[in-house]
Design an enzyme around this catalytic site. Structure first.
Site, PDB file in Angstrom:
ATOM      1  N   ASP A 126     -28.809  64.153   1.186  1.00 37.19           N
ATOM      2  CA  ASP A 126     -27.547  64.186   0.450  1.00 37.19           C
ATOM      3  C   ASP A 126     -27.328  65.570  -0.173  1.00 37.19           C
ATOM      4  O   ASP A 126     -28.269  66.379  -0.298  1.00 37.19           O
ATOM      5  CB  ASP A 126     -27.610  63.109  -0.649  1.00 37.19           C
ATOM      6  CG  ASP A 126     -26.246  62.657  -1.133  1.00 37.19           C
ATOM      7  OD1 ASP A 126     -25.229  63.276  -0.767  1.00 37.19           O
ATOM      8  OD2 ASP A 126     -26.192  61.674  -1.917  1.00 37.19           O
ATOM      9  N   ASP A 178     -17.737  57.996   0.855  1.00 44.84           N
ATOM     10  CA  ASP A 178     -18.165  56.972  -0.092  1.00 44.84           C
ATOM     11  C   ASP A 178     -17.138  55.844  -0.180  1.00 44.84           C
ATOM     12  O   ASP A 178     -17.392  54.819  -0.802  1.00 44.84           O
ATOM     13  CB  ASP A 178     -18.372  57.586  -1.486  1.00 44.84           C
ATOM     14  CG  ASP A 178     -19.714  58.301  -1.568  1.00 44.84           C
ATOM     15  OD1 ASP A 178     -20.571  58.060  -0.697  1.00 44.84           O
ATOM     16  OD2 ASP A 178     -19.901  59.116  -2.488  1.00 44.84           O
TER      17      ASP A 178
HETATM   18  C1  DGJ Z   1     -23.485  60.317  -2.743  1.00 41.59           C
HETATM   19  C2  DGJ Z   1     -23.598  59.561  -1.449  1.00 41.59           C
HETATM   20  O1  DGJ Z   1     -22.444  59.751  -0.693  1.00 41.59           O
HETATM   21  C3  DGJ Z   1     -23.840  58.087  -1.751  1.00 41.59           C
HETATM   22  O2  DGJ Z   1     -23.890  57.377  -0.551  1.00 41.59           O
HETATM   23  C4  DGJ Z   1     -25.111  57.941  -2.532  1.00 41.59           C
HETATM   24  O3  DGJ Z   1     -26.203  58.299  -1.746  1.00 41.59           O
HETATM   25  C5  DGJ Z   1     -25.051  58.778  -3.797  1.00 41.59           C
HETATM   26  N1  DGJ Z   1     -24.685  60.129  -3.522  1.00 41.59           N
HETATM   27  C6  DGJ Z   1     -26.378  58.737  -4.516  1.00 41.59           C
HETATM   28  O4  DGJ Z   1     -26.416  59.591  -5.580  1.00 41.59           O
END
Ligand code: DGJ
Length: 729
Positions: A476, A546
C-alpha cells in the site's frame, strides 16, 4: 511487419499489423521529422507531409525560426525556435539553454532491450523489432538515442530515449520526455481518465480545442486525479469504428501528457516525466534513460484500442508465475474489522471463508508495532503479539490448516512520526529541516532515493515474510509527496529526487520478487492512486479503489478496463450499506460486479445472513468458471451506465470464440416497456451459440446484429451473468 529503412526516400518505417509509423530524415539538416502514423499504407515516400507550411526545402528555410516551429518533430528540443512543448530541454554549466538534435546513425534488430531499473514492456525477436536512432547535439556533446519498438502481432509501438553526456562539461536536463506525436489534427476528442479518491479513472471525453490541454501529476505518484493515459479519438469514433491514437506511460511518478492543437490543423501530443519539479544533472559520461511510453493505434474504434492494450499488458508487461495463473479468491479484513482484530477474530473469518471455499485470508493494516489506528507505527515492521500471539507463524499455520493461503498488507514507503524508526532516523523521511513537514494520514514518506533507507525497510520486510508462510503481499502507499528534500543530495540535484524515489520503489519491488519468487504481489495506493503500467510490471494485479459500492464501481471499472486488463483489476464484495456512500445493494449484485476482476470479499463474513452465506459457493464457482474468460479473453464494452443512466454491460469472449460471458447490471429499473436489446460483440458470425439462460440457439451474427433481449427485472441494482456457449456439431 517490423522495421525498415528506405535509404532512397530517407524514411524509417515501423509497421504493425494494422498501422504504419514513418519517420523522415530531413534533407541535409538531418532532422528526424514525423511523417506519418495511422492506418497501414504501402508507400514510403511520405516526406511531403512534413512540409506543413512551406514547400521550400531546408537549404532555404532551415535557419528560419518558422521552419522549426512548424516541422513535425520526432523528439523536439527547446531553445531553437520550436515553441511547442519540447521533449528535451537542457541547461549547461555556462547557462546555455538551447538543444538541437540531428541524426547520426541507426540500428535495427529483433526483440526489445530492457530499460535498466525501469519497468517496460518486453518481447523476443518473434514478438517485436527495435529501432535505435542515434542523434546528437554537437555543440553540447549530447548523444540521444531514440528507442522505438514495433510489435509484430499488436498495433503497439513503444518509445523512450537514452540521453548521454558525451561532452567535456556538465549539463542539466530540465525536460526529458519519452514520446512525441506531431501530426495532423483530424478532428479529435481527447479522452482522459480523471478522478479522485473513491472515484478513480472516470472516463472523460471532450472535443480538442486550440491551445494546450492535457493531464499531469506533480504528486510524486501517478495519482487518483489523472491516469498517465490519453487517447485522441476522431469525433465520430465509437467502440467499433473510427481512428484512435492512444498513449500510456509505463511510469508511476510525476507525468505530463499534453496535447497542443493549432489553428493551422497541426497537433503535438507529448508524454513523459512532468518537467515541473524535474532536473537531472549529467556529468561528462553520465546518462539518463527516460521511462517508456506505449502508443496504440486503432482504426476500428475504442474497443480495438482496449483489446490491444489488454493483450500487450497481459503478455508483454505483467511477468512472473502469476501472469497466466488464475488469481486466488480472498477475504480481506479491512472493512470487516479495520484496526480492531486479534488472531481469534481473524480465524473466525477464515473458518467461515474456508467453509464456503474462499482461498486466501488477507490480513490488512494494523498487525505491526503499536498500531491501533492510523496515527502510529509505520516503519516498525514487527508483529504486534498482543493482537497476534504466536505471531504470524501461528496465524499462517492455522489458516493453512484450513486449506487457505495467508496474505499480508504492508506500507513500506511510509513512516509515522510516532515510530521507533522515525525516532532513530528522522532524516530517513522526506522533509525540509527548517520546517514542520506536512502530514497526510499522520504519516511521512521515506526517502527511497537512499539505499540505506531502502535496505533498512527491506531487511524488516524480509524478516517478516520469512517468518511464516505468506503467499501474497498487498503493498500500500497512502499519501502524496510533499516537502520533497533529501539530506543525501546536494542543493543543485534536488530536482532528481522525485524520479530517484520512483526508481527506489521499483528497485525494492524487484528485490522482493527476486527473493520471494512465488509471491503474488498486489499494489495499492490509498485505493487506486497508482494504477499504472509501471506498477503492473511488478504486480499482476492492483487494488482499484476503496469505493466498492456497486454503482460507483461500474464507472470506476469501466474507465480502468478501457486500458487495463480485467486480470489486473482487484475487486471485492463489500459490506452493506456501503462504507463509502451508504448505499444498500443486494449481495448477489455486489458479487457480480466484483466477479470479472481479481475477486474477493471485504466484509465480516461471520456477520452475513444464512441466505447471503449460501450464495458464496455459487459466486466462487462462477469465478472459477468465468474468471478465466474475463481475465484472458477479449473484452467488449456493450453499454455504459455512465452514458445511458440505466444499465451497464460488457462481455468477454474466449480467444477461440467458443464461450462468451456478458456482465449485465440493471442499475435503475424503468416502468414496464420493451426490454432493451443488447447487441453482442466479438462472436463468430458463422458459428451457432446457445444462450444458456433460455436454451435458445442462434448464429453469432444473429446475437450480434439482431441482439439479445434482456429479461425484465423488477427493482434497482440487479445484475446477471449471461453465458453463450458455442453449439458444436
Ligand atoms: C488504503 C487501502 O486502499 C485500503 O484497502 C486499506 O488497505 C487501507 N489503506 C489500510 O490502511
Amino acid at each position: 511487419m517490423g522495421i525498415s529503412f528506405n535509404a532512397q526516400e530517407r524514411v524509417f518505417r515501423l509497421e504493425t499489423p494494422g498501422s504504419a509509423y514513418l519517420i523522415a530524415l530531413i534533407d541535409e539538416a538531418g532532422f528526424l521529422a514525423h511523417a506519418y502514423y495511422g492506418r497501414s499504407i504501402p508507400d514510403d515516400n511520405m516526406q511531403y507531409l512534413t512540409r506543413s507550411l512551406s514547400d521550400q526545402p531546408f537549404r532555404e528555410m532551415g535557419r528560419q525560426l518558422d521552419y522549426l516551429n512548424n516541422l513535425p518533430m520526432e523528439y523536439p528540443c527547446r531553445g531553437t525556435g520550436d515553441f511547442r512543448e519540447a521533449c528535451l530541454a537542457v541547461e549547461t554549466d555556462e547557462g546555455y539553454r538551447t538543444a538541437n538534435l540531428t541524426y547520426v546513425s541507426h540500428k535495427i534488430y529483433g526483440g526489445k532491450p530492457p530499460l535498466e531499473g525501469l519497468p517496460a514492456t518486453c518481447g523476443g525477436a518473434e514478438d517485436c523489432e527495435t529501432l535505435e536512432l542515434l542523434c546528437e547535439d554537437k555543440a553540447l556533446g549530447l548523444h540521444v538515442t531514440l528507442l522505438y519498438t514495433a510489435f509484430t502481432r499488436l498495433d503497439a509501438i513503444t518509445r523512450s530515449a537514452r540521453i548521454e553526456n558525451a561532452g567535456t562539461s556538465g549539463l542539466s536536463l530540465t525536460a526529458a520526455l519519452s514520446a512525441c506525436l506531431d501530426m495532423e489534427d483530424q478532428g479529435f476528442d481527447l479522452i482522459t481518465l480523471h478522478g479522485g479518491w473513491g472515484c478513480e479513472r472516470m472516463l472523460c471525453r471532450e472535443a480538442l480545442r486550440w491551445g494546450e490541454q492535457g493531464v499531469r501529476s506533480t504528486r510524486g505518484i501517478s495519482s487518483h486525479q489523472e491516469n498517465p493515459f490519453i487517447a485522441l479519438a476522431q469525433h465520430t469514433a465509437t467502440q467499433d469504428q473510427g481512428q484512435v491514437y492512444a498513449m500510456n506511460f509505463v511510469y508511476s511518478g510525476n507525468f505530463l501528457a499534453q496535447v497542443e492543437s493549432s489553428h493551422e490543423g497541426q497537433l503535438r501530443a507529448v508524454m513523459g516525466i512532468a518537467p515541473e519539479e524535474f532536473r537531472w544533472y549529467l556529468s561528462p559520461g553520465g546518462a539518463f534513460q527516460t521511462p517508456e511510453a506505449v502508443l496504440v493505434y486503432s482504426h476500428e474504434g475504442l474497443g480495438a484500442m482496449t483489446r490491444t492494450f489488454h493483450d500487450l499488458y497481459r503478455k508483454h508487461l505483467v511477468r512472473g508465475p502469476w501472469r497466466d495463473r488464475p488469481r486466488p479468491s480472498l477475504v480481506n479484513n479491512w472493512e470487516a474489522t479495520y484496526f480492531d482484530f486479534d488472531t481469534e477474530k481473524l480465524l473466525d473469518i477464515a473458518r467461515t471463508a474456508a467453509k464456503s471455499g474462499v482461498e486466501m485470508l488477507v490480513l490488512d493494516d494494523g498487525w505491526f508495532g503499536g498500531r491501533k489506528d492510523d496515527h502510529s507505527s509505520l516503519g516498525d515492521w514487527v508483529v504486534n503479539e498482543e493482537k497476534l500471539p504466536g505471531s504470524l507463524k501461528r496465524l499462517a499455520d492455522e489458516v493453512n490448516a484450513l486449506g487457505m493461503k495467508l496474505g499480508l498488507w504492508m506500507e513500506p514507503e511510509m513512516v509515522s512520526p510516532d515510530s521507533d524508526l522515525y525516532r532513530a532516523h528522522p532524516d530517513y523521511a522526506l522533509q525540509i529541516p527548517s520546517r514542520d513537514p506536512i502530514l497526510s494520514r499522520w504519516q511521512l514518506v521515506l526517502d527511497f532515493s537512499r539505499k540505506e533507507v531502502r535496505d533498512c525497510v527491506y531487511d524488516q520486510l524480509h524478516k517478516v515474510l520469512s517468518s511464516a508462510n505468506i503467499e501474497y503481499v498487498k503493498w500500500d502507499m497512502n499519501r502524496e509527496l510533499s516537502d520533497v528534500w533529501s539530506s543525501a543530495l546536494p542543493a543543485g540535484r534536488q530536482g532528481e529526487l522525485r524520479h530517484r524515489y520512483v526508481l527506489g520503489v521499483y528497485e525494492l519491488q524487484e528485490r522482493l520478487l527476486r527473493d520471494f519468487p512465488g509471491l503474488l504481489l498486489e499494489n495499492c495506493a490509498s485505493g487506486g492512486s497508482r494504477f499504472d503500467p509501471g506498477m503492473l510490471y511488478y504486480s499482476p494485479q492492483i487494488w482499484t479503489s476503496d469505493n466498492m459500492d456497486v454503482v460507483e464501481r461500474l464507472r470506476i471499472q469501466e474507465g480502468t478496463a478501457m486500458v487495463y486488463p480485467l486480470s489486473t483489476i482487484s475487486a471485492h464484495v463489500p459490506a452493506c450499506p456501503s462504507h463509502t456512500n451508504g448505499r444498500t445493494t443486494p449481495f448477489e449484485t455486489r458479487g457480480q460486479v466484483a466477479l470479472p476482476g481479481c475477486f474477493g470479499y471485504e466484509l465480516d463474513l461471520t456477520k452475513l445472513t444464512e441466505e447471503e452465506l449460501s450464495m458464496i459457493p455459487g459466486q466462487l464457482e462462477d469465478y472459477k468458471k468465468y474468471g478465466p474468460v474475463f481475465h484472458d479473453g477479449d473484452y467488449y464494452r456493450l453499454a455504459s451506465y455512465r452514458e445511458n443512466g440505466e444499465y451497464d454491460a460488457f462481455m468477454s469472449v474466449t480467444k477461440d470464440k467458443g464461450l462468451a460471458v456478458v456482465n449485465y447490471v440493471q442499475v435503475l429499473s424503468r416502468v414496464p416497456r420493451k426490454p432493451p436489446v443488447l447487441h453482442l460483440r466479438g462472436l463468430d458470425e458463422g458459428r451457432r451459440y446457445r444462450f444458456t439462460e433460455t436454451g435458445e440457439e442462434r448464429s453469432g451474427a444473429a446475437w450480434m446484429y439482431g441482439g439479445l433481449l434482456l429479461p425484465r427485472m423488477m427493482g434497482d441494482f440487479h445484475g446477471k451473468l449471461f453465458v453463450l456457449e458455442e453449439v458444436r456439431p
